[in-house]
Enzyme design. Structure first.
Site, PDB file in Angstrom:
ATOM      1  N   GLU A 164       0.837  -1.210   0.000  1.00 16.57           N
ATOM      2  CA  GLU A 164       0.000   0.000   0.000  1.00 16.57           C
ATOM      3  C   GLU A 164       0.867   1.253   0.000  1.00 16.57           C
ATOM      4  OE1 GLU A 164      -2.465  -1.179   3.312  1.00 16.57           O
ATOM      5  OE2 GLU A 164      -3.210  -2.826   2.081  1.00 16.57           O
ATOM      6  N   GLY A 217      -5.819  -8.445   1.461  1.00 21.96           N
ATOM      7  CA  GLY A 217      -7.152  -7.907   1.700  1.00 21.96           C
ATOM      8  C   GLY A 217      -8.198  -8.356   0.702  1.00 21.96           C
ATOM      9  N   SER A 232      -4.223 -12.303   3.102  1.00 24.53           N
ATOM     10  CA  SER A 232      -5.448 -13.037   3.459  1.00 24.53           C
ATOM     11  C   SER A 232      -5.169 -14.314   4.243  1.00 24.53           C
ATOM     12  CB  SER A 232      -6.282 -13.331   2.204  1.00 24.53           C
ATOM     13  OG  SER A 232      -6.698 -12.116   1.598  1.00 24.53           O
ATOM     14  N   GLY A 274      -3.057  -8.838   8.139  1.00 26.33           N
ATOM     15  CA  GLY A 274      -3.839  -7.607   8.106  1.00 26.33           C
ATOM     16  C   GLY A 274      -5.180  -7.808   8.794  1.00 26.33           C
TER      17      GLY A 274
HETATM   18  C1  PEP Z   1      -1.296  -6.874   5.011  1.00 26.48           C
HETATM   19  O1  PEP Z   1      -1.868  -5.798   5.057  1.00 26.48           O
HETATM   20  O2  PEP Z   1      -0.059  -6.918   5.148  1.00 26.48           O
HETATM   21  C2  PEP Z   1      -2.075  -8.081   4.816  1.00 26.48           C
HETATM   22  C3  PEP Z   1      -1.461  -9.214   4.632  1.00 26.48           C
HETATM   23  O3  PEP Z   1      -3.433  -7.923   4.830  1.00 26.48           O
HETATM   24  P1  PEP Z   1      -4.542  -9.109   4.826  1.00 26.48           P
HETATM   25  O4  PEP Z   1      -4.087 -10.137   5.839  1.00 26.48           O
HETATM   26  O5  PEP Z   1      -5.805  -8.441   5.235  1.00 26.48           O
HETATM   27  O6  PEP Z   1      -4.581  -9.665   3.455  1.00 26.48           O
END
Ligand code: PEP
Length: 251
Positions: free
Chosen positions: A97, A173, A212, A233
């Site tokens: 991000e 995500g 995820s 995340g």
């Molecule tokens: C992250 O933001 O580093 C991440 C892995 O998010 P998520 O687990 O929600 O995919």
């Protein structure tokens, strides 16, 4: 033997009122996580609250980003020394991000890595390909470029003082997780690339998976030989889910 690390990336989530419940829930379950390190990375303004609640516990804390500058006229930025001042152990650098939304390129991410390391923080260097890059077969090219930005400039010994997180951008995500084999393949590639420079560093390097990861896929992912924990995340915002992932890492 590499001790797994599970780090929660809260992203821009959390409130002062809610942080106590989440952290108390995590702390209460740590007895079932004897063989993994656990950390949370809240937004900057919640770090003092996290530090107060986690001091003296087995849960470490860290930042999600840092400035390359030490102090001065950099409105909105946070220096490494401000993170260490609040007892941060870890800091995430180069999250996808930050790379895509805030234009952080490999050179800047590498610089952040080094500033963090020199300040005594353990940088968690995020690498990973987009869906387009995976589909056109350039995953390894992209990951190698992101890794080499640190390796070539600062050397394998510097990388050895941090942690690498493989986070395929298409899995972050989205609810779409890399299969254990897909993740293992890239993790082995990362370790091999570091080993080409320094085998001892590569053998000791923790390579986390992120994208995820949830309680129902964590066991299989953590069972892969080159997956040494997770960067979590969404699931890090619910104590029971985060703890289930920590338990999977602990084995
Ligand atoms: C992250 O933001 O580093 C991440 C892995 O998010 P998520 O687990 O929600 O995919």
């Amino acid at each position: 033997m590499r001790k797994p690390l599970v780090a929660g990336n809260w992203k821009m989530n959390g409130t002062r009122a809610g942080v106590g419940e989440l952290l108390d829930g995590i702390k209460a379950g740590m007895g079932a996580v004897p063989n993994a390190e656990v950390a949370v990375c809240p937004p900057f303004v919640l770090i003092p609250e996290a530090a107060a609640r986690l001091a003296g516990t087995a849960v470490a804390w860290g930042g999600q980003n840092l400035s390359t500058h030490a102090s001065g006229a950099y409105t909105g930025e946070i220096a490494a020394s401000m993170l260490t001042d609040y007892g941060c152990k870890y800091v995430i650098v180069g999250h996808s991000e930050r790379r895509t939304l805030y234009g952080e390129d490999d050179a800047l991410v590498a610089e952040k890595y080094e500033v963090a390391r020199k300040a005594g923080l353990v940088p968690i260097l995020c690498v990973g390909e987009t869906l387009e890059e995976r589909e056109n077969g350039t995953t390894e090219v992209v990951v190698a470029r992101q890794l080499d930005a640190v390796l070539e400039r600062f050397g394998a010994a510097a990388l050895g003082q941090g942690v690498v997180a493989y986070e395929p951008v298409w899995a972050i995500g989205t609810g779409r997780t890399a299969s254990p084999q897909q993740a293992q393949d890239v993790h082995a590639f990362i370790r091999g690339r570091v080993a080409a420079r320094d085998r001892a560093v590569a053998d000791a390097l923790r390579v986390l998976y992120g994208g995820s990861m949830k309680p129902d896929n964590a066991v299989e992912l953590m069972a892969q030989p080159d997956i040494d924990g997770g960067l979590i995340g969404g699931a890090s915002l619910k104590a029971s889910d985060f703890l289930a992932i920590c338990k999977a890492a602990s084995g």
